[in-house]
Scaffold this motif. Structure first.
Motif, PDB file in Angstrom:
ATOM      1  N   THR A  20       0.543  -0.981  -0.199  1.00 31.27           N
ATOM      2  CA  THR A  20      -0.024   0.247   0.544  1.00 31.27           C
ATOM      3  C   THR A  20       0.858   1.386  -0.065  1.00 31.27           C
ATOM      4  O   THR A  20       1.637   1.399   1.153  1.00 31.27           O
ATOM      5  N   ILE A  21       1.022   1.646  -0.998  1.00 28.11           N
ATOM      6  CA  ILE A  21       1.994   3.480  -1.406  1.00 28.11           C
ATOM      7  C   ILE A  21       0.740   4.697  -0.737  1.00 28.11           C
ATOM      8  O   ILE A  21      -0.496   4.550  -1.694  1.00 28.11           O
ATOM      9  N   ASP A  22       1.278   5.429  -0.258  1.00 24.62           N
ATOM     10  CA  ASP A  22       0.647   6.335   0.418  1.00 24.62           C
ATOM     11  C   ASP A  22       1.434   7.743  -0.170  1.00 24.62           C
ATOM     12  O   ASP A  22       2.457   7.719  -0.480  1.00 24.62           O
ATOM     13  N   LEU A  23       0.436   8.696  -1.163  1.00 21.67           N
ATOM     14  CA  LEU A  23       1.410   9.566  -2.343  1.00 21.67           C
ATOM     15  C   LEU A  23       1.041  10.498  -0.937  1.00 21.67           C
ATOM     16  O   LEU A  23       0.404  11.099  -0.506  1.00 21.67           O
ATOM     17  N   MET A  24       2.346  12.018  -1.756  1.00 23.40           N
ATOM     18  CA  MET A  24       2.406  13.292  -0.921  1.00 23.40           C
ATOM     19  C   MET A  24       1.827  14.463  -2.111  1.00 23.40           C
ATOM     20  O   MET A  24       2.967  14.523  -2.398  1.00 23.40           O
ATOM     21  N   THR A  25       0.446  13.801  -2.435  1.00 26.62           N
ATOM     22  CA  THR A  25      -0.219  15.296  -3.258  1.00 26.62           C
ATOM     23  C   THR A  25       0.530  16.621  -2.578  1.00 26.62           C
ATOM     24  O   THR A  25       0.388  17.190  -4.551  1.00 26.62           O
ATOM     25  N   GLU A  26       0.479  16.750  -2.354  1.00 25.29           N
ATOM     26  CA  GLU A  26       0.893  18.097  -1.171  1.00 25.29           C
ATOM     27  C   GLU A  26       2.036  18.546  -1.682  1.00 25.29           C
ATOM     28  O   GLU A  26       2.545  19.314  -2.903  1.00 25.29           O
ATOM     29  N   ASP A  27       3.384  17.858  -1.906  1.00 29.61           N
ATOM     30  CA  ASP A  27       4.121  18.161  -2.100  1.00 29.61           C
ATOM     31  C   ASP A  27       4.970  18.074  -3.568  1.00 29.61           C
ATOM     32  O   ASP A  27       5.728  18.140  -4.048  1.00 29.61           O
ATOM     33  N   ARG A  28       4.244  16.637  -4.277  1.00 27.95           N
ATOM     34  CA  ARG A  28       4.443  15.886  -5.407  1.00 27.95           C
ATOM     35  C   ARG A  28       3.159  15.989  -6.346  1.00 27.95           C
ATOM     36  O   ARG A  28       3.056  14.947  -6.534  1.00 27.95           O
ATOM     37  N   PRO A  29       2.410  17.040  -6.341  1.00 31.72           N
ATOM     38  CA  PRO A  29       1.161  17.031  -7.007  1.00 31.72           C
ATOM     39  C   PRO A  29       1.611  15.781  -8.450  1.00 31.72           C
ATOM     40  O   PRO A  29       1.045  15.252  -9.080  1.00 31.72           O
ATOM     41  N   GLN A  30       2.807  17.075  -9.672  1.00 30.08           N
ATOM     42  CA  GLN A  30       2.482  15.817 -10.948  1.00 30.08           C
ATOM     43  C   GLN A  30       2.916  14.799 -10.759  1.00 30.08           C
ATOM     44  O   GLN A  30       2.598  14.149 -11.454  1.00 30.08           O
ATOM     45  N   ALA A  31       4.035  14.918  -9.626  1.00 28.64           N
ATOM     46  CA  ALA A  31       4.569  13.115  -9.928  1.00 28.64           C
ATOM     47  C   ALA A  31       2.867  11.802  -9.535  1.00 28.64           C
ATOM     48  O   ALA A  31       3.386  11.071 -10.003  1.00 28.64           O
ATOM     49  N   SER A  32       2.766  13.075  -8.500  1.00 31.82           N
ATOM     50  CA  SER A  32       1.433  12.111  -7.679  1.00 31.82           C
ATOM     51  C   SER A  32       0.601  11.748  -8.698  1.00 31.82           C
ATOM     52  O   SER A  32      -0.217  10.783  -8.647  1.00 31.82           O
TER      53      SER A  32
ATOM     54  N   HIS B 206      16.879  11.639  -8.736  1.00 31.01           N
ATOM     55  CA  HIS B 206      15.536  11.133  -8.197  1.00 31.01           C
ATOM     56  C   HIS B 206      14.677  11.859  -7.418  1.00 31.01           C
ATOM     57  O   HIS B 206      15.017  12.762  -6.372  1.00 31.01           O
ATOM     58  N   THR B 207      13.137  11.666  -7.631  1.00 28.61           N
ATOM     59  CA  THR B 207      12.070  12.793  -6.985  1.00 28.61           C
ATOM     60  C   THR B 207      11.320  11.903  -5.923  1.00 28.61           C
ATOM     61  O   THR B 207      10.450  11.004  -6.291  1.00 28.61           O
ATOM     62  N   VAL B 208      11.371  12.320  -4.796  1.00 30.69           N
ATOM     63  CA  VAL B 208      10.782  11.067  -3.351  1.00 30.69           C
ATOM     64  C   VAL B 208       8.751  11.928  -3.426  1.00 30.69           C
ATOM     65  O   VAL B 208       8.730  13.002  -3.823  1.00 30.69           O
ATOM     66  N   PHE B 209       7.867  10.826  -3.871  1.00 28.18           N
ATOM     67  CA  PHE B 209       6.432  11.025  -4.055  1.00 28.18           C
ATOM     68  C   PHE B 209       5.987  10.353  -3.338  1.00 28.18           C
ATOM     69  O   PHE B 209       4.149  10.494  -3.179  1.00 28.18           O
ATOM     70  N   GLY B 210       6.174   9.286  -2.992  1.00 27.82           N
ATOM     71  CA  GLY B 210       4.968   8.336  -1.028  1.00 27.82           C
ATOM     72  C   GLY B 210       6.093   7.647  -0.810  1.00 27.82           C
ATOM     73  O   GLY B 210       7.567   7.434  -1.193  1.00 27.82           O
ATOM     74  N   GLU B 211       4.949   7.288   0.230  1.00 24.27           N
ATOM     75  CA  GLU B 211       5.772   5.628   0.903  1.00 24.27           C
ATOM     76  C   GLU B 211       5.083   4.674   1.401  1.00 24.27           C
ATOM     77  O   GLU B 211       3.877   5.029   0.665  1.00 24.27           O
ATOM     78  N   VAL B 212       5.369   3.564   1.431  1.00 23.63           N
ATOM     79  CA  VAL B 212       5.046   2.222   1.505  1.00 23.63           C
ATOM     80  C   VAL B 212       4.116   2.397   3.198  1.00 23.63           C
ATOM     81  O   VAL B 212       5.126   2.600   4.505  1.00 23.63           O
ATOM     82  N   GLY B 213       2.710   2.581   3.011  1.00 22.83           N
ATOM     83  CA  GLY B 213       2.012   2.567   4.548  1.00 22.83           C
ATOM     84  C   GLY B 213       1.664   1.140   5.327  1.00 22.83           C
ATOM     85  O   GLY B 213       2.175   0.964   6.325  1.00 22.83           O
ATOM     86  N   GLU B 214       1.756   0.111   3.590  1.00 21.18           N
ATOM     87  CA  GLU B 214       1.374  -1.403   4.592  1.00 21.18           C
ATOM     88  C   GLU B 214       2.559  -1.948   3.369  1.00 21.18           C
ATOM     89  O   GLU B 214       2.434  -2.198   2.870  1.00 21.18           O
ATOM     90  N   GLY B 215       2.885  -2.979   4.552  1.00 17.40           N
ATOM     91  CA  GLY B 215       3.710  -4.089   3.058  1.00 17.40           C
ATOM     92  C   GLY B 215       5.372  -4.206   3.399  1.00 17.40           C
ATOM     93  O   GLY B 215       6.233  -4.319   2.614  1.00 17.40           O
ATOM     94  N   ASP B 216       5.509  -4.141   4.430  1.00 18.54           N
ATOM     95  CA  ASP B 216       6.954  -4.397   5.055  1.00 18.54           C
ATOM     96  C   ASP B 216       7.738  -5.134   4.833  1.00 18.54           C
ATOM     97  O   ASP B 216       8.912  -5.712   4.883  1.00 18.54           O
TER      98      ASP B 216
END
Length: 450
Positions: free
Chosen positions: A13-25, A124-134
């Motif tokens: 499960t990937i949570d996106l950073m829509t506010e900081d990275r709108p285009q990439a998200s 490289h541009t960080v635009f999200g992080e893994v919320g579940e699935g470590d």
């Protein structure tokens, strides 16, 4: 603002950073909604670094952004968002891959370790992080890969599900209502596919697993013994009617063992292995029965039995000394029991279970002429050493010679100094005596004055 990636090793499960990275998200969300990532390979997995995917070709050189579907080939890539700056500080961050000149397409990677400062300098541009699935990240990190970081067994993104999309769908894009039906054969390559069963112990019991592992170990050991020359062939097997007996008393003879073991069946041969020089028992023996059943009965009944005040141990023989390799492609030959005269040149006096040499070896090497020649050479060498003692002198290296020379010079100087001291003391002694004589009156002086 979250996406579920169903991979062949688990769900992420990937949570996106829509506010900081709108285009990439936006790009990532719409590509997932278009099912663009379905069946994409994780074409590069570097342990404790990144797991990279997003290229439908699986080569790492392809992929295109969502904007190409709207604006054509001129929008294959979009410009990276440099601010705000987000660093690769922890495990599970999702970044768009820099395709050159700070441009992004569809490829992305997931970090597999913390504090990867190296990636911050690569655009490289960080635009999200893994919320579940470590646990899925751990599986990706433990994937077996070749030297080019390509997994030996394919790891794929099977489905993508958009859980929350804050962006409106651009006009002109047609999104499928469900994931299309895919035939895995259309995506096969030279790698093992994710659904291939490569676990040899699947649906096996513990006993079966132990037996399989024991067979593999035995085969590997046999291959090593064949390479070093201890076995004529890796598939050679010992005879099943031969029993190995050890922990014998040195006084136990072959006749004693034959009498004791003959109650289980007819015996073809019984040999106590002895030392080739002293002819003393080495306290183990081989007993060959006429039938395999007789050998098995003796194995079950005679283990730990007391013979001549010793508890013996019996086992099936593993010796293949009776087997000789004929040559490459010619197979092996089993020796029959030979006379005792043929076994005098063996390492053990046990004969067929010892080391068998060539029949003509003893006659060649122990003939009188050869023996006389060797003795003559030996005597010549001894006389030469006596006449030339320098030959037996120790050989020194250059460093040892220099050190030895220094020591010798030092000793010579010390001896010279000692001689000088002795000479000086002797001369001084003589001078003192002369001075004393001159100062003292003569012995007959008292008579001269009279």
């Amino acid at each position: 603002m979250a996406v579920l990636l169903e991979t062949s090793v688990g769900d992420l499960t990937i949570d996106l950073m829509t506010e900081d990275r709108p285009q990439a998200s936006l790009n990532f969300l719409k590509l997932c909604k278009l099912k663009y990532y379905n069946m994409c390979l994780f074409h590069s997995i570097q342990r404790n670094l990144v797991a990279q995917s997003g290229d439908p070709d699986g080569t790492g050189r392809g992929g295109q952004s969502m904007f190409k579907h709207l604006y054509g080939d001129q929008a294959v890539y979009f410009e990276a968002e440099a601010k705000p700056r987000i660093k690769h500080t922890r495990k599970g961050l999702v970044s768009m891959v820099n395709n050159g000149s700070n441009m992004h397409g569809s490829q992305f990677f997931i970090t597999l370790a913390d504090s990867l400062d190296y990636l911050d300098q690569q655009g490289h541009t960080v635009f999200g992080e893994v919320g579940e699935g470590d646990e899925v990240l751990d599986k990706l990190n433990d994937t077996f890969c070749d030297k080019n970081h390509q997994p030996l067994q394919n790891v794929r993104i099977l489905h993508t599900i958009v859980l929350d999309d804050p962006y409106d769908d651009p006009p002109g894009l047609k999104f499928p209502e469900s994931s299309p039906q895919i035939n895995i054969k259309d995506y096969e390559n030279d790698r093992l596919e994710y659904d291939d069963d490569i676990d040899p112990f699947k649906d096996k019991t513990e006993d079966e697993i132990e037996r399989i592992q024991a067979e593999k170990t035995a085969k590997a050991n046999a291959q090593i013994l064949e390479m070093i020359g201890d076995l004529p062939d890796q598939d050679v097997a010992p005879e099943e009617n031969v029993l190995f007996v050890c922990k014998l008393n040195p006084v136990t003879t072959e006749e004693d063992l034959e009498i004791i073991f003959s109650r289980f069946g007819a015996i073809k041969s019984c040999e106590v292995i002895k030392d080739s020089k002293t002819q003393e028992s080495l306290q183990y023996a081989f007993i060959e029965f006429e039938k395999k059943e007789y050998c098995e009965n003796a194995y079950f009944k005679m283990d730990n039995v007391l013979i001549d005040d010793r508890r013996i141990h019996v086992d099936f023989s593993q010796s293949v000394a009776k087997v000789k390799w004929k040559g490459k492609g010619k197979g092996v030959q089993t020796f029959e029991k030979k006379e005792k005269a043929d076994t005098k040149s063996t390492a053990y006096t046990g004969g067929i279970y010892g080391l068998n040499h060539d029949d003509n070896f003893a006659s060649k090497t122990h003939s009188k002429g050869e023996k006389a020649k060797r003795q003559h050479k030996s005597r010549s060498r001894s006389r030469h050493r006596e006449r030339s003692p320098s030959l037996s002198r120790k050989r020194f290296t250059s460093r040892e010679r220099r050190s030895r020379s220094r020591d010798q010079r030092k000793k010579r100087r010390e001896r010279s100094r000692d001689r000088s001291r002795r000479s000086y003391s002797r001369e001084k002694k003589y001078r003192d005596r002369s001075r004393d004589r001159r100062r003292s009156p003569p012995r007959d002086s008292k008579y001269r004055h009279r």
